[in-house]
Design an enzyme around this catalytic site. Sequence first.
Site, PDB file in Angstrom:
ATOM      1  N   ASP A  15      89.061  32.411  52.595  1.00 32.21           N
ATOM      2  CA  ASP A  15      89.606  31.911  51.335  1.00 32.21           C
ATOM      3  C   ASP A  15      89.703  30.392  51.434  1.00 32.21           C
ATOM      4  OD1 ASP A  15      90.799  31.663  48.895  1.00 32.21           O
ATOM      5  OD2 ASP A  15      92.682  32.662  49.437  1.00 32.21           O
ATOM      6  N   ASP A  59      85.494  30.951  45.476  1.00 28.96           N
ATOM      7  CA  ASP A  59      86.062  30.353  46.683  1.00 28.96           C
ATOM      8  C   ASP A  59      86.523  31.362  47.727  1.00 28.96           C
ATOM      9  OD1 ASP A  59      88.207  31.329  45.282  1.00 28.96           O
ATOM     10  OD2 ASP A  59      89.434  29.522  45.466  1.00 28.96           O
ATOM     11  N   GLU A  60      86.044  32.612  47.659  1.00 27.61           N
ATOM     12  CA  GLU A  60      86.425  33.575  48.689  1.00 27.61           C
ATOM     13  C   GLU A  60      85.371  34.663  48.843  1.00 27.61           C
ATOM     14  OE1 GLU A  60      89.917  35.990  47.817  1.00 27.61           O
ATOM     15  OE2 GLU A  60      89.833  35.331  45.733  1.00 27.61           O
TER      16      GLU A  60
END
Length: 362
Positions: free
Chosen positions: A9, A110-111
């Site tokens: 993350d 973003d993860e």
Amino acid sequence: MERVIIHVDMDYFYAAIEEREDPALKGKAVVVCMYSNRGESGGAVSTSNYIARDAGIRSAMPCKLAISKKPDAVFLPVRKAFYEEVSENVMEILRSNADSEEAFEKISIDEAFLEITESCNGDYDIAKEIGLRIKEEVKLKERITCSVGIGPNKLIAKMASSFRKPDGITVIRQEETEDFLKSMPVKKLWGIGKVTEDKLAEMEITTVEELAAFDVMELISVFGKKKGMWLKKAASGQDDSPVKERTASDQIGRMASLKNDSRNENMIFSLLDELMEDVIGKVKKRKVSFRSVTVTVIFSNFKTSTKSKTFNHAVNDREILDENAVELMKQFLEESTINFRRIGVRVGNLQESTGQKSLFDF
């Protein structure tokens, strides 16, 4: 062999990129907003750095309220296309550390999840080394940080990654899952929203430990069979869902900074050549072809601009990539007198490669 999953993350992703691009933002509260057509006081907060969060600013908060909480914060507009460029760079790093192309799952900009069971042979000490290597590679290549969670399934890995943010790593082995979960409030259990939390509270269930001990038939009577059984299993740390990419990534790219802000053509085209070499290598590795080439320039005044070229047919030839990326970069140089800060190149509209060599083979 015990299954081993990593969840990565990125830390305050949009705001972290803005800090990276403008070092003057370091130490300041930075808020990235999705502005509406009502001007800079309209819209909502997309993300903020930890200094802004300490002032009470949260994602989805109205920008007007965020301004009232921290008037001296730096408020910036979302640059989604640019963030997606950086995301692709990060995802390529993560994908390269998974057991295989199929053992990777991007779940947002973003993860992502990676299965590394084979890579670490089920050994959590080796898994931690892989996690640390990922963090170092992301920091070295993209100059931003990420938090890593490692566990026996996606549920535990996801929850572990948020345990020591920012820039942390948390390893939870199978035998540690019960202790890891039991004291948590049920709202911390990945997949439980506000409605479910309130319904559980009505049933006097407020912790994961209480949920794990609750009679499954009563949960089914309230939530239905599928969700009731899921709640029971999740509270016990059980999750057998596979790591599998939901949709194939539709672009491959790379972006990097010049050694200093410049319009020096030798410096610019030398870096562009390195980026193209990296991109075409990923194209070959993933056995795909592309129908578009995009070049991105971030200028010394932090403005971002892109130019693209789309083909009639898919190609996978380095010569075609070179020819078009260089042409687009020359257009930037002809049209602007501002120094370049960062440049990037990406290929898009990907499809499974069928052996194309050149545009002229058709």
